[in-house]
Design an enzyme around this catalytic site. Sequence first.
Site, PDB file in Angstrom:
ATOM      1  N   ASP A   1      11.143  -6.802   7.837  1.00  0.00           N
ATOM      2  CA  ASP A   1      10.768  -5.894   6.750  1.00  0.00           C
ATOM      3  C   ASP A   1      10.471  -4.495   7.269  1.00  0.00           C
ATOM      4  O   ASP A   1      10.211  -3.585   6.466  1.00  0.00           O
ATOM      5  CB  ASP A   1       9.560  -6.438   5.971  1.00  0.00           C
ATOM      6  CG  ASP A   1       8.369  -6.716   6.860  1.00  0.00           C
ATOM      7  OD1 ASP A   1       8.498  -7.561   7.758  1.00  0.00           O
ATOM      8  OD2 ASP A   1       7.311  -6.099   6.665  1.00  0.00           O
TER       9      ASP A   1
ATOM     10  N   ARG B   1       6.029   9.983   3.671  1.00  0.00           N
ATOM     11  CA  ARG B   1       7.067  10.128   4.691  1.00  0.00           C
ATOM     12  C   ARG B   1       8.420  10.340   4.022  1.00  0.00           C
ATOM     13  O   ARG B   1       8.676   9.870   2.918  1.00  0.00           O
ATOM     14  CB  ARG B   1       7.108   8.918   5.630  1.00  0.00           C
ATOM     15  CG  ARG B   1       7.381   7.601   4.953  1.00  0.00           C
ATOM     16  CD  ARG B   1       7.744   6.511   5.962  1.00  0.00           C
ATOM     17  NE  ARG B   1       6.636   6.043   6.753  1.00  0.00           N
ATOM     18  CZ  ARG B   1       5.989   4.902   6.519  1.00  0.00           C
ATOM     19  NH1 ARG B   1       6.310   4.148   5.483  1.00  0.00           N
ATOM     20  NH2 ARG B   1       5.009   4.515   7.299  1.00  0.00           N
TER      21      ARG B   1
ATOM     22  N   ARG C   1       0.837  -1.214   0.000  1.00  0.00           N
ATOM     23  CA  ARG C   1       0.000   0.000   0.000  1.00  0.00           C
ATOM     24  C   ARG C   1       0.866   1.255   0.000  1.00  0.00           C
ATOM     25  O   ARG C   1       0.480   2.297   0.507  1.00  0.00           O
ATOM     26  CB  ARG C   1      -0.961   0.007   1.192  1.00  0.00           C
ATOM     27  CG  ARG C   1      -0.322  -0.111   2.564  1.00  0.00           C
ATOM     28  CD  ARG C   1      -1.363   0.107   3.637  1.00  0.00           C
ATOM     29  NE  ARG C   1      -0.818  -0.089   4.971  1.00  0.00           N
ATOM     30  CZ  ARG C   1      -1.451   0.250   6.083  1.00  0.00           C
ATOM     31  NH1 ARG C   1      -2.651   0.823   6.017  1.00  0.00           N
ATOM     32  NH2 ARG C   1      -0.922   0.023   7.264  1.00  0.00           N
TER      33      ARG C   1
END
Length: 467
Positions: free
Chosen positions: A251, A173, A87
């Site tokens: 991850d 971000r 996503r």
Amino acid sequence: MTQSPPILDIADFIADPVDPAGFPSHTLRFWNARWAEAVGLGHLGPEAQIAHFGRFDPLDANLPQPLALRYHGHQFGTYNPQLGDGRGFLFAQLRDGALRWLDLGTKGSGQTPWSRQGDGRLTLKGGVREILAASYLEALGVNTSKAFALVETGEQLARNDEPSPTRSAVLTRLSHSHIRFGSFQRLAYLEETDALARLVDYAVRHFHPGADDPDRARRTVNLLAAISAATGRMIGQWMAAGFVHGVMNTDNFNITGETFDFGPWRFLPVSDPNFTAAYFDQQGLYRFGRQPVQGGWALQQLASALLPLADADALATGLAPYQTAYQDSFITHTHALLDIAPLGELQADTEFLQAFYAWMTETGASWPQVFFDWFGGVASADRASASPLAALYVDDPFAPVRDGFEARQPVRPDRLHHAYFQAPAPVSLLIDEVEAVWAPVAESDDWSAVEAKLAHIEQARQAYLGS
């Protein structure tokens, strides 16, 4: 800030070009003006902000299309080869004034080949939570990704862990790199050794140039050592700040040691080694007190992925910097958050921290209040005597802690004159406070509490910086 052509040499072996979702509406809810200015995007007006961070029109001289990164990872100890940016994507790459590469990555920007059964979306509440956490971590001096922009997107999402339907958003971000340990794990798992070597070369060239060496094996070990040190520094900062990441899967570690992909994060209300952030972490694998161990374990998995490029004994030396970096960071950052100078004697500084944190745990004193009360050490004795916790500071168990403060000099007591330290209580970000600032948004689209909390966090950041 230098606008430079993007790095395109990674696209064909660790990422896939993708299209952003087409959202029904775009309302800018957050824009990090300070960091936008720092990376050369301060000139963007409202329409351009929406165009680039809501519709993801490419930035000038940058990636022509977003890239969804491929990776694997250990999730709660179990290897999962079905991961990847499900996503989010890499939207753009920039360079700052120090010529560091910086990535702009997204969360909630739509489905990708790695979405599995997910809708590729982010809840507005999730975006607000990350803005608050990233801003607070930055204020506390923790190495973290920065929340850059949040755009509400006009969809209604169904979620199992919060009231539904709920509002949607897309978050961007900023980080030094968002290449994950899992990117290396994937290439090792698929036995794509040439691509693994290429990724090592890329990581050294763009993010850890000090690790370079003509010999490939030594270069690989040097890179691991640099990542180990960066990870140790980050987790030492977490422990001093009382931060619980929540999901320390491999991850969710990046190669530059930045806090990112923190979903069910928490800040400690009191010192509790067994505090767990995620409701689904029923075994407490990622509990607060276990974070240093888990960081080392994640690095071991990265080292295992690098075995095709260097032997095990050499890679073991690449892991060695982790423990020292963690210990130094924990000592240094605890002292920094208290504005006192370490003595520089490992045993004495360690004994002081042991006494300080043991007292915190035994008394159940408010974590944020204690650090606030004693910022400046003995220079804050009068402030501490007026604290809600003042009675704890005159009890006998506090005596070793007070002795430790008296043995250490304040670093910059002038910061105590900042308005932030004139208040009776610090800014904090406990879970009930997060829910309290979110409630008016959910009930009446009232953002004043969120804005007030962010303003208080910014005041704290300026106070700690002394500006």
